[in-house]
Scaffold this active site. Structure first.
Site, PDB file in Angstrom:
ATOM      1  N   CYS A 280       0.812  -1.218   0.000  1.00 58.20           N
ATOM      2  CA  CYS A 280       0.000   0.000   0.000  1.00 58.20           C
ATOM      3  C   CYS A 280       0.847   1.271   0.000  1.00 58.20           C
ATOM      4  O   CYS A 280       0.647   2.171  -0.823  1.00 58.20           O
ATOM      5  CB  CYS A 280      -0.973  -0.026   1.170  1.00 58.20           C
ATOM      6  SG  CYS A 280      -0.227   0.079   2.817  1.00 58.20           S
ATOM      7  N   HIS A 328      -2.599   1.224   6.834  1.00 59.32           N
ATOM      8  CA  HIS A 328      -2.964   1.125   5.415  1.00 59.32           C
ATOM      9  C   HIS A 328      -3.153   2.528   4.854  1.00 59.32           C
ATOM     10  O   HIS A 328      -3.604   3.442   5.548  1.00 59.32           O
ATOM     11  CB  HIS A 328      -4.242   0.320   5.230  1.00 59.32           C
ATOM     12  CG  HIS A 328      -4.519  -0.024   3.791  1.00 59.32           C
ATOM     13  ND1 HIS A 328      -3.851  -1.028   3.128  1.00 59.32           N
ATOM     14  CD2 HIS A 328      -5.366   0.529   2.865  1.00 59.32           C
ATOM     15  CE1 HIS A 328      -4.279  -1.102   1.872  1.00 59.32           C
ATOM     16  NE2 HIS A 328      -5.191  -0.162   1.692  1.00 59.32           N
ATOM     17  N   HIS A 340      -5.781   1.924  -4.305  1.00 60.28           N
ATOM     18  CA  HIS A 340      -4.894   1.356  -3.279  1.00 60.28           C
ATOM     19  C   HIS A 340      -4.500  -0.062  -3.641  1.00 60.28           C
ATOM     20  O   HIS A 340      -5.103  -0.690  -4.513  1.00 60.28           O
ATOM     21  CB  HIS A 340      -5.556   1.418  -1.897  1.00 60.28           C
ATOM     22  CG  HIS A 340      -6.663   0.412  -1.690  1.00 60.28           C
ATOM     23  ND1 HIS A 340      -6.856  -0.245  -0.507  1.00 60.28           N
ATOM     24  CD2 HIS A 340      -7.646  -0.049  -2.522  1.00 60.28           C
ATOM     25  CE1 HIS A 340      -7.903  -1.047  -0.597  1.00 60.28           C
ATOM     26  NE2 HIS A 340      -8.399  -0.948  -1.804  1.00 60.28           N
TER      27      HIS A 340
END
Length: 365
Positions: A280, A328, A340
């Protein structure tokens, strides 16, 4: 006279005893098996497997970000150590040239009939002794004194560089040990997730993987929980879409989004920064690097790399962060959506920001 013989045991009786014993043991073993199976844990439902797998993947991503941070620090320590080592080598070479120069002066003086005491000290095989007694260099001429002072400075610099190199080497080893620890943590979590998924039937596993690849919120639990799980996400998507499309506020933000869009469909690989795969924070770092902005490597450092903005102030190009541990990150593209790299098995994709617990946002560039 009749012979006296011992009475003969019936072979049937012996066989019967052995048979009875065998049956008794078998019965006991069977009873144990049935008793144990009576207390065995029930097979988890697909929904339970999904919940546990989601938790393990979240924990794996948190460990991945710690791994990324440890790797960044190890890389920096290694680069600093290499620079110090190279500088020490250059200084040592310069020191040797200075000592050779002093040797040439000494040879000339010897040929001319004498060797100055200060030069003798400069050429000693014991540098520490030379440094302790270097004050005698004042007895030499100006040229010799300057040369001796240069040797003294270079020798001190070399000692200092070697000490700093040793410190950096210890620091590097500590970061490499942390790197190994976090790498093992990531692999442990991912192995546990794979073991749980292996407990699903082939049909359940196929449904789960298809749902994850498509970005469904129900995944393996879809059959157990029905469509309600995805309904909330659909409502959130529609509510976000009502805001209408947003234009990137700067050319750099537009460039970052364009780069991220070009990565759609590429796989998630923990620790990866492109160009063929990403995690990520590796994706957001690469996207903004393509726009000419240098971001740090991890989620918990990227969140402090710009100006914090509220959720209501989001603009395309902002970094959006999730979970209480800031584990994240995605790149906001407007309309309540982001690009993402989700997790193993789920490629880079567009998703609603409501699919995970929102933790904050940062504007960079």
């Amino acid at each position: 006279m009749a012979a006296h013989r011992k009475p003969k045991h019936s072979s049937f009786g012996g066989q019967a005893v052995r048979t009875a014993a065998t049956l008794a043991l078998a019965s006991a073993a069977t009873a144990t098996v049935f008793e144990g199976s009576g207390h065995a844990a029930p097979r988890p439902t697909p929904a339970q497997v999904k919940a546990d797998v989601d938790r393990l993947y979240e924990e794996a991503e948190a460990a991945t970000e710690k791994y990324n941070g440890a790797k960044e620090q190890a890389d920096q320590a290694r680069a600093a150590f290499d620079r110090l080592r190279d500088e020490a080598a250059r200084r040592t070479e310069r020191l040797n040239r200075s000592r050779d120069s002093l040797g040439a002066v000494a040879a000339a003086q010897y040929r001319s009939g004498g060797l100055d005491p200060a030069i003798q000290l400069a050429l000693t095989s014991n540098p520490d002794q030379y440094l302790e007694r270097a004050a005698l260099a004042e007895k030499a001429g100006d040229r010799q004194a300057a040369a001796i002072a240069a040797v003294r400075r270079e020798l001190a610099a070399v000692h200092q560089l070697r000490a700093r190199s040793a410190d950096r080497l210890r620091e590097l080893k500590a970061h490499e040990a942390e790197l190994r620890t976090q790498k093992a943590a990531v692999r442990t979590k991912l192995d546990a997730a794979r073991a749980l998924l292996a407990r699903l039937t082939a049909e359940e596993r196929a449904r789960y993987e298809a749902a994850v690849a498509a970005g469904s919120h129900d995944a393996a639990g879809a059959s157990a929980s029905g469509p309600a799980g995805g309904a909330a996400a659909d409502r959130a998507d529609r509510a976000s879409a009502d805001r209408g499309p947003l234009t990137a506020p700067t050319g750099r933000a537009a460039a970052a989004i364009a780069f991220a869009e070009a990565q759609l469909g590429k796989p998630y690989v923990w620790g990866a920064t492109g160009p063929s795969a990403y995690d990520c924070s590796g994706l957001t770092q690469a996207a903004w690097r393509a726009a000419g902005v240098s971001l740090p490597r991890t989620t918990y450092t990227q969140i402090n790399a710009g100006t914090r903005v509220s959720r209501s102030e989001l603009a395309p190009g902002d970094l959006v962060f999730f979970y209480s541990g800031i584990s994240h990150v995605g790149l906001y593209i407007g309309g309540g959506r982001m690009i993402h790299a989700p997790r193993p098995g789920a490629p880079v994709r567009i998703a609603p920001i409501d699919e995970m617990p929102f933790a904050g946002a940062t504007r960079v560039g």
